[in-house]
Design a protein around this motif. Structure first.
Motif, PDB file in Angstrom:
ATOM      1  N   LEU A   1      -3.628  -8.520   2.121  1.00  0.00           N
ATOM      2  CA  LEU A   1      -4.226  -7.354   2.757  1.00  0.00           C
ATOM      3  C   LEU A   1      -5.185  -7.755   3.865  1.00  0.00           C
ATOM      4  CD1 LEU A   1      -5.246  -5.061  -0.252  1.00  0.00           C
ATOM      5  CD2 LEU A   1      -3.184  -4.905   1.147  1.00  0.00           C
ATOM      6  N   THR A   2      -5.343  -6.866   4.826  1.00  0.00           N
ATOM      7  CA  THR A   2      -6.445  -6.959   5.768  1.00  0.00           C
ATOM      8  C   THR A   2      -7.549  -6.045   5.260  1.00  0.00           C
ATOM      9  OG1 THR A   2      -4.981  -7.373   7.652  1.00  0.00           O
ATOM     10  CG2 THR A   2      -7.202  -6.564   8.141  1.00  0.00           C
TER      11      THR A   2
ATOM     12  N   LEU B   1       0.833  -1.208   0.000  1.00  0.00           N
ATOM     13  CA  LEU B   1       0.000   0.000   0.000  1.00  0.00           C
ATOM     14  C   LEU B   1       0.865   1.255   0.000  1.00  0.00           C
ATOM     15  CD1 LEU B   1      -2.831  -1.038   2.501  1.00  0.00           C
ATOM     16  CD2 LEU B   1      -2.964  -0.940   0.006  1.00  0.00           C
ATOM     17  N   LYS B   2       1.940   1.241   0.768  1.00  0.00           N
ATOM     18  CA  LYS B   2       2.816   2.421   0.807  1.00  0.00           C
ATOM     19  C   LYS B   2       3.439   2.675  -0.558  1.00  0.00           C
ATOM     20  CE  LYS B   2       6.553   4.656   3.343  1.00  0.00           C
ATOM     21  NZ  LYS B   2       7.126   5.248   2.112  1.00  0.00           N
TER      22      LYS B   2
ATOM     23  N   ARG C   1      -1.429   2.925   9.957  1.00  0.00           N
ATOM     24  CA  ARG C   1      -2.866   3.030  10.207  1.00  0.00           C
ATOM     25  C   ARG C   1      -3.650   2.578   8.988  1.00  0.00           C
ATOM     26  NH1 ARG C   1      -4.305   8.892  12.340  1.00  0.00           N
ATOM     27  NH2 ARG C   1      -6.311   7.834  12.544  1.00  0.00           N
ATOM     28  N   ALA C   2      -4.761   1.894   9.230  1.00  0.00           N
ATOM     29  CA  ALA C   2      -5.618   1.427   8.146  1.00  0.00           C
ATOM     30  C   ALA C   2      -6.215   2.618   7.387  1.00  0.00           C
ATOM     31  CB  ALA C   2      -6.731   0.551   8.698  1.00  0.00           C
TER      32      ALA C   2
ATOM     33  N   VAL D   1      -8.695  -0.917   4.842  1.00  0.00           N
ATOM     34  CA  VAL D   1      -7.677  -1.761   4.216  1.00  0.00           C
ATOM     35  C   VAL D   1      -6.330  -1.454   4.862  1.00  0.00           C
ATOM     36  CG1 VAL D   1      -6.423  -2.223   2.068  1.00  0.00           C
ATOM     37  CG2 VAL D   1      -8.892  -1.937   2.011  1.00  0.00           C
ATOM     38  N   LYS D   2      -5.557  -2.523   5.126  1.00  0.00           N
ATOM     39  CA  LYS D   2      -4.245  -2.326   5.751  1.00  0.00           C
ATOM     40  C   LYS D   2      -3.308  -3.453   5.341  1.00  0.00           C
ATOM     41  CE  LYS D   2      -1.995  -1.399  10.203  1.00  0.00           C
ATOM     42  NZ  LYS D   2      -0.756  -2.050   9.731  1.00  0.00           N
ATOM     43  N   ASP D   3      -2.020  -3.116   5.288  1.00  0.00           N
ATOM     44  CA  ASP D   3      -0.993  -4.142   5.214  1.00  0.00           C
ATOM     45  C   ASP D   3       0.164  -3.702   6.097  1.00  0.00           C
ATOM     46  OD1 ASP D   3       0.507  -2.282   3.781  1.00  0.00           O
ATOM     47  OD2 ASP D   3       0.486  -3.400   1.899  1.00  0.00           O
ATOM     48  N   SER D   4       1.245  -4.476   6.099  1.00  0.00           N
ATOM     49  CA  SER D   4       2.348  -4.207   7.027  1.00  0.00           C
ATOM     50  C   SER D   4       3.148  -2.960   6.685  1.00  0.00           C
ATOM     51  CB  SER D   4       3.287  -5.417   7.076  1.00  0.00           C
ATOM     52  OG  SER D   4       3.824  -5.692   5.779  1.00  0.00           O
TER      53      SER D   4
END
Length: 269
Positions: free
Chosen positions: A93-94, A4-5, A125-126, A118-121
């Motif tokens: 992903l979460t 995501l980043k 923050r989601a 949505v979040k990943d490592s």
């Protein structure tokens, strides 16, 4: 799959604001999950996500997402199953729903609003986004195959979406219903963008079905429609809204936009 980043940083380098980049990576995750989970047959993508993809223009970035289900229940349990399918489709992903679906009722629209995170490592923050879900009931309004470019993958998310003709007709209907009081001036710039990308015969059929034959709309023919549009576009308060730079993503004068729309619609008669 990019983190995501990585996706956010790449989009910012392309000109997206931080907020718009964060919104797009969530939308892209949902689109890719719908593609991967085989949900194409039971859904169609609407609104700003389609316009953003059609234009490929960072100025038309959108913060929210609109979906219609096709032959799929809008009951709370069904919505929860839909989100669960999305979550399983991208194990990296979460992806979760925040809270419960919220009932939406206005004019002739009935739907559910959900908030997804949505979040990943790669991020602390989601990221959250709002998704409004309705039901596509009018089978005569044909949905089109659409390949959405997603920031995480090299392959597109292949899904169904509203056609440019449906998008234009629905924005026109909203404008006619609300008149100078419309709080969606960005729609006018979307309509201007679309006028050169429309199938005239299909559009004429959609205007007839969605506007002239709509019992909730006072406009029943082309002449009445043009008179009402001229009145709206002559209203100082509405023209003032069009001059707001935050909604003018085309960056052309409001006079040019109005002329393009009116001139195009006059040719449909």
């Amino acid at each position: 799959m990019k983190s995501l980043k990585e996706q956010i940083d790449s989009l910012i380098s392309e000109g997206y604001s931080t907020d718009a980049a964060r919104a797009k990576v969530v939308h892209d995750a949902v689109l890719w999950a719908m593609h991967k989970s085989g949900f194409k047959a039971n859904s169609t993508i609407k609104g700003g996500v389609v316009m953003s993809s059609l234009t490929g223009d960072v100025r038309r970035a959108t913060m929210d997402m609109d979906i219609d289900f096709i032959h799929y229940s809008l009951a709370e349990k069904s919505v929860e199953r839909f989100v669960a399918k999305l979550a399983k489709a991208i194990p990296q992903l979460t992806l979760k729903m925040v809270g419960k679906p919220i009932e939406l009722k206005h004019e002739d629209y009935r739907g559910k609003r959900i908030y997804l995170m949505v979040k990943d490592s790669s991020i602390m923050r989601a990221i959250r986004t709002k998704v409004d879900i309705g039901v596509h009931k009018r089978e005569e309004i044909e949905q089109v195959e659409f390949a959405f470019d997603v920031s995480a993958e090299n392959s597109p998310a292949e899904l169904l979406a509203n056609s440019p003709e449906q998008i234009f007709s629905e924005k026109l209907l909203s404008l006619l219903r609300h008149g100078a009081l419309s709080n969606r001036p960005k729609d006018v710039f979307d309509m201007c963008y679309l006028v050169e990308r429309l199938d005239r015969a299909r559009l004429a059929g959609y205007i007839k079905a969605l506007i002239y034959e709509n019992k909730r709309c006072r406009v029943t023919n082309h002449e009445t429609m043009m008179k009402m549009l001229q009145a709206i576009f002559s209203t100082r308060t509405f023209v003032g809204k069009l001059k707001n730079s935050r909604v003018n993503w085309l960056e052309i004068s409001s006079d040019e936009v109005i002329t393009a729309i009116v001139s195009f619609l006059e040719t449909l008669n």
